[in-house]
Design a protein around this motif. Structure first.
Motif, PDB file in Angstrom:
ATOM      1  N   ALA A  12       1.578  -6.595  -3.009  1.00  0.00           N
ATOM      2  CA  ALA A  12       1.687  -5.216  -2.645  1.00  0.00           C
ATOM      3  C   ALA A  12       0.502  -4.695  -2.916  1.00  0.00           C
ATOM      4  CB  ALA A  12       2.798  -4.706  -3.744  1.00  0.00           C
ATOM      5  N   VAL A  13      -0.381  -4.855  -4.149  1.00  0.00           N
ATOM      6  CA  VAL A  13      -1.687  -3.977  -4.169  1.00  0.00           C
ATOM      7  C   VAL A  13      -2.482  -4.545  -3.201  1.00  0.00           C
ATOM      8  CG1 VAL A  13      -3.674  -4.008  -5.768  1.00  0.00           C
ATOM      9  CG2 VAL A  13      -1.102  -3.933  -6.606  1.00  0.00           C
ATOM     10  N   SER A  14      -2.645  -5.819  -2.778  1.00  0.00           N
ATOM     11  CA  SER A  14      -3.655  -6.087  -1.705  1.00  0.00           C
ATOM     12  C   SER A  14      -3.117  -5.273  -0.433  1.00  0.00           C
ATOM     13  CB  SER A  14      -3.504  -7.524  -1.388  1.00  0.00           C
ATOM     14  OG  SER A  14      -3.741  -8.219  -2.561  1.00  0.00           O
ATOM     15  N   VAL A  15      -2.063  -5.194  -0.032  1.00  0.00           N
ATOM     16  CA  VAL A  15      -1.817  -4.338   1.213  1.00  0.00           C
ATOM     17  C   VAL A  15      -2.244  -2.810   1.056  1.00  0.00           C
ATOM     18  CG1 VAL A  15       0.236  -3.366   2.502  1.00  0.00           C
ATOM     19  CG2 VAL A  15       0.283  -5.829   1.726  1.00  0.00           C
TER      20      VAL A  15
ATOM     21  N   PRO B  97      -2.370 -11.821 -10.784  1.00  0.00           N
ATOM     22  CA  PRO B  97      -3.463 -12.409 -10.310  1.00  0.00           C
ATOM     23  C   PRO B  97      -4.424 -11.697  -9.183  1.00  0.00           C
ATOM     24  CG  PRO B  97      -1.496 -13.649  -9.980  1.00  0.00           C
ATOM     25  CD  PRO B  97      -1.118 -12.339 -10.149  1.00  0.00           C
ATOM     26  N   GLY B  98      -5.796 -11.720  -9.686  1.00  0.00           N
ATOM     27  CA  GLY B  98      -6.614 -10.627  -8.686  1.00  0.00           C
ATOM     28  C   GLY B  98      -6.854  -9.562  -9.089  1.00  0.00           C
ATOM     29  N   ARG B 100      -8.628  -7.688 -11.295  1.00  0.00           N
ATOM     30  CA  ARG B 100     -10.025  -7.119 -11.446  1.00  0.00           C
ATOM     31  C   ARG B 100     -10.710  -6.736 -10.057  1.00  0.00           C
ATOM     32  NH1 ARG B 100     -13.438  -6.486 -15.133  1.00  0.00           N
ATOM     33  NH2 ARG B 100     -12.934  -6.081 -17.360  1.00  0.00           N
ATOM     34  N   PRO B 101     -10.856  -7.704  -9.311  1.00  0.00           N
ATOM     35  CA  PRO B 101     -11.376  -7.555  -7.658  1.00  0.00           C
ATOM     36  C   PRO B 101     -10.511  -6.443  -7.055  1.00  0.00           C
ATOM     37  CG  PRO B 101     -10.417  -9.805  -7.991  1.00  0.00           C
ATOM     38  CD  PRO B 101     -10.477  -9.123  -9.251  1.00  0.00           C
ATOM     39  N   LEU B 102      -9.363  -6.426  -7.320  1.00  0.00           N
ATOM     40  CA  LEU B 102      -8.223  -5.533  -6.455  1.00  0.00           C
ATOM     41  C   LEU B 102      -8.802  -4.015  -7.090  1.00  0.00           C
ATOM     42  CD1 LEU B 102      -5.007  -7.501  -6.071  1.00  0.00           C
ATOM     43  CD2 LEU B 102      -6.521  -6.356  -4.192  1.00  0.00           C
ATOM     44  N   LEU B 103      -8.925  -4.040  -8.565  1.00  0.00           N
ATOM     45  CA  LEU B 103      -9.092  -2.661  -8.904  1.00  0.00           C
ATOM     46  C   LEU B 103     -10.242  -2.054  -8.358  1.00  0.00           C
ATOM     47  CD1 LEU B 103      -8.271  -0.425 -11.056  1.00  0.00           C
ATOM     48  CD2 LEU B 103      -9.794  -1.800 -12.605  1.00  0.00           C
ATOM     49  N   SER B 104     -11.339  -3.002  -8.294  1.00  0.00           N
ATOM     50  CA  SER B 104     -12.734  -2.577  -7.841  1.00  0.00           C
ATOM     51  C   SER B 104     -12.514  -2.004  -6.400  1.00  0.00           C
ATOM     52  CB  SER B 104     -13.596  -3.563  -7.778  1.00  0.00           C
ATOM     53  OG  SER B 104     -13.823  -4.232  -8.856  1.00  0.00           O
ATOM     54  N   MET B 105     -11.670  -2.796  -5.502  1.00  0.00           N
ATOM     55  CA  MET B 105     -11.620  -2.587  -3.930  1.00  0.00           C
ATOM     56  C   MET B 105     -10.944  -1.151  -4.101  1.00  0.00           C
ATOM     57  SD  MET B 105     -10.795  -6.362  -2.524  1.00  0.00           S
ATOM     58  CE  MET B 105     -10.027  -5.657  -1.109  1.00  0.00           C
ATOM     59  N   VAL B 106      -9.847  -1.051  -4.825  1.00  0.00           N
ATOM     60  CA  VAL B 106      -9.083   0.196  -4.615  1.00  0.00           C
ATOM     61  C   VAL B 106      -9.912   1.599  -4.871  1.00  0.00           C
ATOM     62  CG1 VAL B 106      -7.158   1.596  -5.724  1.00  0.00           C
ATOM     63  CG2 VAL B 106      -6.879  -0.808  -4.932  1.00  0.00           C
ATOM     64  N   LEU B 107     -11.011   1.295  -5.812  1.00  0.00           N
ATOM     65  CA  LEU B 107     -11.528   2.735  -6.315  1.00  0.00           C
ATOM     66  C   LEU B 107     -12.730   2.763  -5.223  1.00  0.00           C
ATOM     67  CD1 LEU B 107     -11.944   2.102 -10.291  1.00  0.00           C
ATOM     68  CD2 LEU B 107     -10.255   3.562  -8.930  1.00  0.00           C
ATOM     69  N   LEU B 108     -12.985   1.966  -4.327  1.00  0.00           N
ATOM     70  CA  LEU B 108     -14.092   2.195  -3.449  1.00  0.00           C
ATOM     71  C   LEU B 108     -14.130   3.403  -2.662  1.00  0.00           C
ATOM     72  CD1 LEU B 108     -15.026  -1.181  -1.767  1.00  0.00           C
ATOM     73  CD2 LEU B 108     -16.325   0.004  -3.720  1.00  0.00           C
ATOM     74  N   PRO B 109     -13.009   3.848  -2.161  1.00  0.00           N
ATOM     75  CA  PRO B 109     -13.079   5.237  -1.410  1.00  0.00           C
ATOM     76  C   PRO B 109     -13.516   6.410  -2.092  1.00  0.00           C
ATOM     77  CG  PRO B 109     -11.086   4.034  -0.959  1.00  0.00           C
ATOM     78  CD  PRO B 109     -11.631   3.312  -2.099  1.00  0.00           C
TER      79      PRO B 109
END
Lengths: 273, 283
Positions: A12-15, B97-98, B100-109
């Motif tokens: 979900a978060v990836s999407v 899983p994942g 930390r990297p997802l947090l970084s990605m979400v904050l990019l904008p």
């Protein structure tokens, strides 16, 4: 809190992440396509990448992108430097020496409320009179003004978390205020200073409004410079995309390498200010 | 003696005070002065006009429209960004899983300049080869997203795409401060997940919500870059924000005096709000 199916959360978060990053991904992809690939419809999602647009933007005649880039670097570096030099001592003066405690902070908060355009007109006329129009110096002055409130609020927040005992013992050892500030506070505040510096760098790098108003051509920073690719000779999507990617690179790199400071800075600025 | 604490207090604050006078007090006074005079770009100062500029602005339907649009835009984006930011924060408030990297990605904008975001959206929305156009055509939808009926929702969606990460970050840091015991107590009592979230967690982090709403609200109110790059305030004046209105009045039409009085009106409007916010925030 424990999730029952953690992988579902990951998906979900990836999407969501991909959706939020869509503009960036699309721009990055376009910047690497040949002009033919860019213009094909339906859009190509697989293609042989090329760096021609980056070469164009950096070296082709007619573009002045390198000087936009240089302007932005100067603007951001000096802005963050001066924000720290102004905000740190006065935050210290407010918190430890009781300088007008409260009022200065309330004022800063109030300033953060105003749309910057409110100040655009007096600045424009003042700068015209002082010969600061279309200079990086002028843009630096304005961006210091824009970033001081946040810098002050963050510095105060970080200072309040430092234990006062160290300063007291230094005082007993015979240090004066300036020595305490220089030798004790400065090193202890390093994380706080870093987060203010990074945020001021990013915000001044990203400023567009005053770039439009103050800079005509000599002082143009990348934010304005990149939009300039849109009109004159028709739209060269590849070159614009490459210019955009180059323009967002410094803030994004900062975000990656200094995330700890950034997140604490942003959320603290939010909580305190 | 400069070494005494009493003197140091002033010495250390001096740069800020100087800056305050030069960059805040003087320009503010100057703006008020300009608003009371007939000034246009290039022609310099002419005569004192009293409240003439103010009357002119208050009678301008365009001005009221821009204020109305700005308020509407700020209100809708702030509410939606709070809701989506909260939902995203709930997702992140567990381990997976994942993360930390997802947090970084979400904050990019958040780190992307709104003006550059504007360029990126132009690329996506481009009618000839834009990705959005393509996907809409797959769905057999043929619309011009910059159509008067669609342009406001479009601007709102684009604002959400950039700023949900911001409300998310604030609400997420608030969620992390919530005592884990609360969840346990709720689950012992047999409360469902959503009941726990809505009736227990939400009230606890309400102050954080208020802060996020406040910061996003004022930033949305001053929106200039992304809309200016995308629509220039158009079509017509549909997406003209207060900032774009003042910018155009001053630097396109050259009506410095009138633009200054519009600035003063906007500033006074916000000044009236400040005590309310300061009171809530300093609690």
């Amino acid at each position: 809190m424990k999730a029952r199916k953690p992988w579902l959360t990951t998906i979900a978060v990836s999407v969501i992440a991909v959706f939020l990053l869509l503009p960036l991904l699309n721009t990055l992809m376009t910047s690497l396509k040949t002009t033919g690939d860019i213009n094909s419809f339906p859009p190509k999602f697989t293609f042989a990448p090329t760096l021609e647009h980056y070469r164009n933007v950096m070296f082709a005649a007619g573009y002045d992108f390198t000087s936009y880039f240089k302007n932005s670097i100067l603007l951001s570096v000096f802005t963050s430097l001066f924000v720290i030099v102004i905000a740190l001592p006065s935050a210290y003066s407010v918190i430890r020496l009781g300088f007008s405690s409260g009022r200065l902070l309330t004022l800063s908060m109030a300033l953060r409320l105003f749309p910057p355009i409110v100040f655009a007109i007096p600045y424009y006329l003042m700068f015209q009179y002082l010969g600061l129009l279309d200079t990086v110096t002028g843009l630096i002055l304005i961006n210091i003004f824009l970033n001081i409130p946040l810098g002050l609020i963050l510095m105060v927040g970080f200072l309040q978390e430092l234990p006062y005992e160290i300063e007291e013992s230094a005082k007993i050892d015979g240090c004066n205020v300036y020595q305490i500030l220089w030798k004790i506070i400065l090193p202890l505040m390093a994380p706080g200073i870093a987060s203010v510096a990074i945020l001021a760098f990013i915000f001044s790098w990203n400023d567009y409004l005053f770039a439009v108003i103050i800079s005509l051509n000599k002082a143009t920073p990348v934010t304005l410079g990149s939009t300039m690719f849109i009109t004159s000779w028709g739209i060269k999507w590849g070159d614009i995309s490459a210019a955009t990617v180059l323009s967002i690179l410094p803030p994004l790199l900062f975000t990656f390498f200094a995330q700890r400071y950034l997140v604490s800075g942003l959320s603290m600025g939010a909580v305190k200010g | 003696m400069v070494y005494s604490e009493k003197a140091a207090k002033w010495v250390l604050s001096f740069p800020l005070l100087l800056f305050w006078v030069v960059m805040v007090v003087f320009p503010a006074g100057y703006a008020i002065y300009l608003s009371l005079h007939d000034v246009s770009m290039g022609q310099g100062m002419s005569s004192f006009s009293g409240f003439g500029n103010y009357l002119e602005i208050l009678r301008d339907a365009d001005f009221w429209h821009s204020i109305g649009f700005t308020l509407e835009f700020a209100l809708i984006t702030t509410v939606l960004e709070l809701v989506f930011g909260f939902l995203l924060a709930l997702l992140f408030n567990r381990s997976f899983p994942g993360k930390r990297p997802l947090l970084s990605m979400v904050l990019l904008p958040i780190m992307v300049a709104p003006s550059l975001m504007g360029i990126m959206f132009r690329l996506i929305l481009n009618e000839n080869n834009g990705v959005a156009t393509y996907f809409l055509s797959l769905l057999h939808i043929q619309v011009n997203l910059f159509d008067p009926d669609l342009v406001v929702p479009l601007m709102i969606v684009l604002d959400i795409m950039q700023w949900v990460p911001f409300t998310f970050l604030i609400i997420y840091s608030g969620l992390q401060g919530v005592d884990p015991g609360l969840y346990e107590a709720a689950s012992v009592d047999g409360a469902s997940y959503w009941r726990t979230v809505l009736q227990i967690i939400l009230p606890v982090i309400a102050p954080i919500f208020f802060i996020a709403a406040f910061l996003r609200g004022i930033d949305a109110f001053r929106t200039f870059d992304v809309i200016y790059v995308l629509t220039n305030g158009g079509p017509g004046n549909i997406t003209k924000t207060a900032s774009i209105y003042i910018y155009e009045a001053a630097f396109k039409s050259g009506q410095i005096g009138q633009a200054a009085s519009a600035s003063v009106i906007v500033a006074v409007f916000l000044l009236l709000l400040i005590p309310f916010f300061v009171k809530r925030l300093s609690k």
